[in-house]
Write a protein that holds these residues in place. Structure first.
Motif, PDB file in Angstrom:
ATOM      1  N   GLY A  60      36.285  57.851  84.177  1.00 23.38           N
ATOM      2  CA  GLY A  60      36.333  56.575  84.870  1.00 23.38           C
ATOM      3  C   GLY A  60      35.223  55.618  84.474  1.00 23.38           C
ATOM      4  N   ARG A  61      34.459  55.931  83.445  1.00 17.91           N
ATOM      5  CA  ARG A  61      33.377  55.043  83.017  1.00 17.91           C
ATOM      6  C   ARG A  61      33.841  54.006  81.973  1.00 17.91           C
ATOM      7  N   LEU A  62      35.082  54.170  81.512  1.00 16.17           N
ATOM      8  CA  LEU A  62      35.629  53.270  80.494  1.00 16.17           C
ATOM      9  C   LEU A  62      37.123  53.116  80.739  1.00 16.17           C
ATOM     10  N   THR A  63      37.632  51.910  80.713  1.00 14.95           N
ATOM     11  CA  THR A  63      39.060  51.706  80.941  1.00 14.95           C
ATOM     12  C   THR A  63      39.836  51.960  79.647  1.00 14.95           C
ATOM     13  N   LEU A  64      41.129  52.187  79.781  1.00 15.21           N
ATOM     14  CA  LEU A  64      41.982  52.403  78.619  1.00 15.21           C
ATOM     15  C   LEU A  64      42.028  51.157  77.742  1.00 15.21           C
ATOM     16  N   VAL A  65      42.052  49.977  78.392  1.00 11.36           N
ATOM     17  CA  VAL A  65      42.067  48.722  77.641  1.00 11.36           C
ATOM     18  C   VAL A  65      40.807  48.612  76.779  1.00 11.36           C
ATOM     19  N   ASP A  66      39.645  48.950  77.375  1.00  8.83           N
ATOM     20  CA  ASP A  66      38.394  48.882  76.633  1.00  8.83           C
ATOM     21  C   ASP A  66      38.397  49.849  75.447  1.00  8.83           C
TER      22      ASP A  66
ATOM     23  N   VAL B  51      36.950  57.679  79.483  1.00 10.82           N
ATOM     24  CA  VAL B  51      38.114  57.173  80.215  1.00 10.82           C
ATOM     25  C   VAL B  51      38.500  58.149  81.318  1.00 10.82           C
TER      26      VAL B  51
ATOM     27  N   GLN C   1      47.121  45.023  79.750  1.00 12.44           N
ATOM     28  CA  GLN C   1      46.869  44.718  81.150  1.00 12.44           C
ATOM     29  C   GLN C   1      48.127  44.209  81.842  1.00 12.44           C
TER      30      GLN C   1
ATOM     31  N   ALA D 154      50.457  47.057  82.492  1.00 12.57           N
ATOM     32  CA  ALA D 154      49.992  47.867  83.622  1.00 12.57           C
ATOM     33  C   ALA D 154      50.263  47.197  84.960  1.00 12.57           C
ATOM     34  N   SER D 155      50.205  45.856  84.992  1.00  5.65           N
ATOM     35  CA  SER D 155      50.395  45.151  86.257  1.00  5.65           C
ATOM     36  C   SER D 155      51.825  44.689  86.474  1.00  5.65           C
TER      37      SER D 155
END
Length: 626
Positions: free
Chosen positions: A282-288, A279, A61, A64-65
């Motif tokens: 868009g139902r699941l983030t890459l981090v998840d 992913v 995260q 990414a930020s």
């Protein structure tokens, strides 16, 4: 011993004790402090492992930020290093715990093994017993070092990972769980078969050890009989049996790892496929997804430990069953009614046999059925205190059995044997044997040195006392001719000594103990005429203040006894002195005539004619023992 030779120990007993996990756990929990430390470290390491996916998610995260990674990176490195160090310490503790369990098992096994009734040693191969102490106990360490104790930490990781997976994506967990669940069922089924083949493997290893022990202990006999090739083939057969059983274990154990590995890979591929699609949608983030994959590995890793533990436990229970087969056997019956200090030695009779009957019972070698050999029947005689009493008769008459019963290697089926007026079955074995010095028929010598052999019965004896007793049995010259003196090595079973030297050393061992009663079973059978006469003089000295009960084939060694008991076919057929028996007992007269001990060659008037009987033993050779 008499006609009894015991069933031939050709194979280990087939009955197998089935051990349970409940039998294994107390062996581990006995070491509470070490166990608690290992469990605590396992839990701390498990927490450090569970935190790592969360820190990795934070790192992703921040990348990414565009935030700084410094603290998070160091935190991740610290967790990885701490987890590795804790795992290393845990493995050491588990190894140590396993070694402690093995040591405890070996102590228990040896303690009981050396206290079994004598009949157990006659029916069980020595090599198989040795295998249980060495090989079978070693298997117990494997179950400790391969994850049994680590299951608590693994359970924490499993539960933590499972909760995290449910929170991240229950659907992915359900799909991967089906695959993993199938592998658990497969491993469980394999473990039952693994336990069976492990027991068979340990049995064959025991038989191999027994056959090697058999060959090595009789190597001279085998060489002299040109049987080296045949014995080699016999050992090879057992080695091949152990090899085949080992392959059976390897085949089944080899299936456990692939099942676990395939399940992990299939689950990973499934998660990557479905998770990647989610992913992209868009139902699941890459981090998840990354965290799910890491937690999935943390879920599978404890399962791998469980699979390994199941396989190890199956093997350990098979070995534990063989150990319990020995530890569950009854020991020599110990009655504590009378202790040694209760025997005051005030009576006129030292030993008495009152209507004693006894039979050896064992397995029939040919047919496997139970067989009973009547050895003594209604035997009655007394041994006065301080007297020299001889028991004579043909081979197989039951003479040696008299001594075996007196030493409580066996208990009589009927009648009473008394020592100092007390029924020996009301005395514990140690009390009885403390009063006896027993020289067996084949005069066994222990591996080690001359001193080792002497001190086994008198551990506090001085070197001077050892030297004195050796001189008493005509071994002073032997000792002087060896540079090492009392430290002279005698070899395996005394192979570096002559037969006569072994016999005299065994007698010296009994004399050094200084017991009030000496039991001598064919104590001069390996001596030539000169040494026999010297030994008789030594025994005359040793007999002062002691009671002697002597079993003999060669009547020349006992003609001057105070009392002679003649036995034949397990019964007393005559008692008296040498001269009395020549007149009253035909069997004794026949034995004397055969050994040239007729009145014309009386030992007092013609001693040179009785030193070496010309005909050897009698023709009634009915057994290997008298």
């Amino acid at each position: 011993m008499s006609a009894h030779q015991g069933p031939a120990p050709a194979a280990a007993p087939t009955a197998q004790t089935k051990a349970r996990l409940a039998d294994l756990l107390p062996m581990v929990t006995r070491h509470r402090a070490l166990l608690a430390t290992a469990v605590l470290i396992s839990l701390v390491a498990s927490v450090a492992t569970l935190v790592q996916p969360l820190v990795v998610g934070q790192v992703i995260q921040r990348v990414a930020s565009g935030e700084l990674l410094g603290p998070m990176v160091w935190a991740l490195v610290g967790l990885i290093v701490a987890s590795g160090l804790l795992t290393g310490i845990q493995h050491y503790l588990l190894r140590r715990l396993g070694a402690n369990v093995v040591l405890g098992a070996r102590r228990t096994l040896v303690h009981r093994m050396l206290r079994l009734p004598v009949k157990e040693y006659e029916t069980r191969p020595v090599g198989d017993l040795v295998s249980r102490v060495g090989t079978d106990t070693s298997v117990l360490a494997v179950v400790i070092s391969q994850g049994l104790v680590d299951l608590l930490g693994s359970a924490l990781v499993f539960v933590g990972a499972l909760v995290a997976l449910v929170l991240i994506d229950p659907l992915l967990l359900l799909v991967s769980g089906v695959v993993i669940g199938g592998s658990v069922v497969a491993v469980t089924l394999l473990s039952g078969r693994l336990r069976t083949v492990t027991v068979e493997q340990q049995k064959h290893v025991g038989l191999l050890a027994a056959s090697v022990n058999r060959a090595l202990t009789a190597i001279r006999t085998i060489r002299a009989a040109n049987a080296t090739g045949r014995e080699t083939d016999r050992i090879h057969e057992h080695a091949v049996g152990a090899w085949r059983a080992n392959l059976d274990v390897a085949r089944i154990a080899a299936l456990v790892a692939p099942v676990s590995g395939i399940a992990t890979q299939v689950a990973l591929v499934t998660v990557l496929g479905l998770g990647g699609a989610q992913v992209a949608a868009g139902r699941l983030t890459l981090v998840d997804l990354v965290q799910f994959i890491m937690f999935l590995f943390l879920l599978v890793m404890p399962l791998g430990n469980v699979f390994t533990a199941i396989a190890s436990v199956s093997q350990a229970l098979g070995a534990l069953g063989r150990i319990q087969e020995i530890t569950s056997l009854p020991l020599e019956r110990e009655e504590r009614a009378v202790r040694a200090d209760d025997l005051d030695g005030s009576g006129s009779t030292e030993i008495s046999f009152e209507d004693v009957s006894f039979s050896y019972t064992g397995a029939d070698v040919a047919g496997g059925a139970a067989s009973t050999a009547q050895t003594l029947s209604h035997v009655t005689f007394d041994v006065p205190r301080g007297a020299r009493v001889a028991v004579v008769g043909p081979s197989g008459a039951g003479k040696s059995t008299v001594l075996a019963l007196l030493a409580r290697f066996y208990d009589a089926d009927a009648g009473t044997i008394r020592v100092d007026g007390r029924d020996i079955q009301t005395l514990d074995h140690e009390t009885v044997r403390a009063r006896l010095g027993y020289v067996e028929q084949d005069a066994p010598v222990l591996s080690g040195t001359v001193r080792d052999n002497l001190l086994i019965s008198a551990p506090d004896a001085t070197d001077a006392e050892c030297t004195e007793v050796l001189a008493a049995v005509n071994l002073a010259g032997f000792l002087e001719s060896r540079a090492d003196g009392l430290d002279t090595v005698v070899g395996e079973s005394g192979v570096l000594l002559s037969g006569g030297e072994r016999q005299r050393l065994a007698i010296a061992r009994a004399l050094l103990h200084g017991p009030p009663v000496l039991l001598l079973d064919e104590s001069t059978s390996h001596l030539d005429g000169l040494n026999e006469r010297m030994m008789r003089d030594a025994l005359d000295t040793a007999a002062e203040g002691r009671t002697l009960l002597v079993v003999a084939h060669r009547l020349s060694t006992v003609v001057d006894s105070d009392h002679i008991v003649v036995v034949d076919d397990g019964r007393v057929v005559g008692t008296g002195t040498h001269e009395e028996l020549l007149r009253t007992t035909p069997l004794y007269a026949a034995l004397a005539a055969e050994q040239l001990l007729t009145p014309e060659t009386d030992p007092e008037t013609h001693p040179e004619e009785v030193l070496v009987p010309t005909t050897g033993t009698t023709s009634t050779d009915r057994g290997a023992h008298s």
